[in-house]
Design a protein around this motif. Structure first.
Motif, short mmCIF file in Angstrom:
data_model
loop_
_atom_site.label_atom_id
_atom_site.label_comp_id
_atom_site.label_asym_id
_atom_site.label_seq_id
_atom_site.Cartn_x
_atom_site.Cartn_y
_atom_site.Cartn_z
N GLY A 72 93.77 33.68 18.25
CA GLY A 72 94.45 34.01 19.50
C GLY A 72 95.33 35.23 19.31
N GLY A 73 96.34 35.35 20.18
CA GLY A 73 97.26 36.46 20.08
C GLY A 73 96.99 37.56 21.09
N ASN A 74 97.73 38.65 20.94
CA ASN A 74 97.76 39.71 21.94
C ASN A 74 96.40 40.36 22.15
OD1 ASN A 74 99.35 41.54 23.70
ND2 ASN A 74 98.67 43.08 22.23
N LEU A 75 95.57 40.44 21.12
CA LEU A 75 94.28 41.10 21.28
C LEU A 75 93.36 40.36 22.25
CD1 LEU A 75 93.55 42.27 17.61
CD2 LEU A 75 94.23 43.68 19.57
N PHE A 76 93.65 39.09 22.51
CA PHE A 76 92.87 38.33 23.49
C PHE A 76 93.48 38.40 24.88
CE2 PHE A 76 91.60 36.50 19.46
CZ PHE A 76 90.24 36.32 19.62
N GLU A 77 94.67 38.96 24.99
CA GLU A 77 95.37 39.05 26.27
C GLU A 77 95.29 40.44 26.89
OE1 GLU A 77 97.19 36.57 27.79
OE2 GLU A 77 96.81 35.04 26.27
N THR A 78 94.75 41.40 26.14
CA THR A 78 94.70 42.79 26.60
C THR A 78 93.27 43.30 26.54
OG1 THR A 78 95.21 43.52 24.33
CG2 THR A 78 97.07 43.26 25.84
N ASP A 79 93.06 44.47 27.13
CA ASP A 79 91.74 45.09 27.07
C ASP A 79 91.42 45.52 25.64
OD1 ASP A 79 91.29 44.76 29.77
OD2 ASP A 79 92.10 46.74 30.31
N PRO A 80 90.15 45.48 25.24
CA PRO A 80 88.99 45.26 26.09
C PRO A 80 88.64 43.80 26.37
CG PRO A 80 88.25 45.72 23.88
CD PRO A 80 89.75 45.89 23.85
N VAL A 81 89.20 42.84 25.60
CA VAL A 81 88.79 41.45 25.78
C VAL A 81 89.15 40.95 27.18
CG1 VAL A 81 89.13 39.07 24.99
CG2 VAL A 81 88.95 40.92 23.33
N ARG A 82 90.35 41.26 27.62
CA ARG A 82 90.78 40.77 28.93
C ARG A 82 89.85 41.27 30.04
NH1 ARG A 82 96.75 39.76 30.84
NH2 ARG A 82 96.53 39.62 33.12
N GLY A 83 89.57 42.56 30.03
CA GLY A 83 88.69 43.11 31.06
C GLY A 83 87.29 42.53 30.99
N GLU A 84 86.78 42.34 29.79
CA GLU A 84 85.44 41.78 29.63
C GLU A 84 85.38 40.34 30.13
OE1 GLU A 84 84.46 44.45 25.62
OE2 GLU A 84 85.12 42.35 25.45
#
Length: 291
Positions: A269-281
């Motif tokens: 988890g963490g911030n990389l799952f809350e921001t792009d590109p993951v968030r947008g995808e």
């Protein structure tokens, strides 16, 4: 139980299927608390975009190693509400008070409640995506498979860094040359063993059968679209667990749509799952399967 699920989920299904995604730009209503069972943990909340038409729904299931966590831990992203998608966050009985399959039963009961009362709640439950993080991913995928088994699959499934086969968790970490930060999953005091009520290492076949991978081994049905993201530096759940899910999904349905990627440098988890590109995808996936 499958007969009950089918009967209750078919109620209002034709009406719920009508209509397309509208864009709602108003301020969302406050989350409404909904009780779906007699236990104090059997509650969920619903945040709807403003408007009167029944809207599609994203059902989110929290993590916490099956023994902690709360639905309030899951943020409601405005992108979903702006797209006219209601967000449901589900609580369930934790492993300290109930053993598996109580947690899976709870998540399925929450879905059945949404299907029964969709009209009153202002949602179109036949247009549903299930999403889970960590332990919640295990539960989201398990719930989706239960719906597939009765011929009423969700429109999509989102699995974020979840364990999928308890029997191989230690082996997968060893393959990657890592020591699991929470200790061995095989041990009697691991979250997975506490959930099941026996040490995973003492009964691997039974532990495998309880999870999504074991169920997919026995399933040959059309499956809904699947979105998977997992950090390639996860210290708790090896990313090979998500790879196993992808491979088992393909084996069960070679034509299934799968969006699978590892997140470089991400942990559990963490911030990389809350921001792009993951968030947008992720938002794009949910919008597309509900369109």
């Amino acid at each position: 139980m499958p007969g009950l699920i089918r009967r209750t989920l078919l109620v209002g299904g034709a009406a719920a299927a009508a209509g397309g995604l509208a864009l709602w730009r108003w301020r969302p209503e406050r989350a409404a608390e909904v009780v779906y069972g007699p236990d104090p943990s059997q509650v969920m909340d619903i945040t709807r975009p403003r408007g009167t038409a029944p809207v599609p729904v994203l059902v989110m299931i929290h993590g916490g190693a099956f023994r902690t966590g709360d639905k309030a831990d899951l943020p409601v992203w405005p992108e979903f509400l702006d797209s006219g998608i209601a967000v449901v966050r589900v609580n369930y009985r934790l492993s300290g008070t109930a053993r598996w399959p109580a947690q899976g039963d709870d998540c399925l009961a929450a879905v059945v409640h949404l299907q029964r009362h969709g009209d009153q709640l202002g949602i179109a439950p036949s247009r549903m995506v299930l999403l889970g993080q960590s332990a919640g991913a295990f539960l989201a995928v398990s719930t989706a498979l239960s719906l597939v088994e009765v011929g009423l699959p969700p429109k999509g499934v989102v699995s974020l860094y979840g364990p999928m086969d308890f029997s191989t968790m230690d082996r997968d970490m060893a393959t990657l040359g890592r020591t699991p930060a929470m200790g061995s999953a095989d041990a009697a005091d691991s979250p997975e063993s506490q959930l099941l009520g026996y040490a995973v290492g003492e009964n691997r076949p039974k532990a495998r059968a309880a999870g999504p991978i074991g169920r997919l081994d026995r399933l040959r049905e059309p499956l809904p679209p699947l979105f998977i993201r997992h950090g390639d530096a996860d210290p708790l759940v090896a990313d090979l667990q998500s790879k196993r899910l992808r491979e088992a999904w393909i084996a069960a349905d070679p034509d299934a749509r799968i969006d699978y990627r590892l997140v470089p440098g991400a942990g559990h988890g963490g911030n990389l799952f809350e921001t792009d590109p993951v968030r947008g995808e992720l938002v794009s996936f949910v919008r597309s399967v509900l369109a």
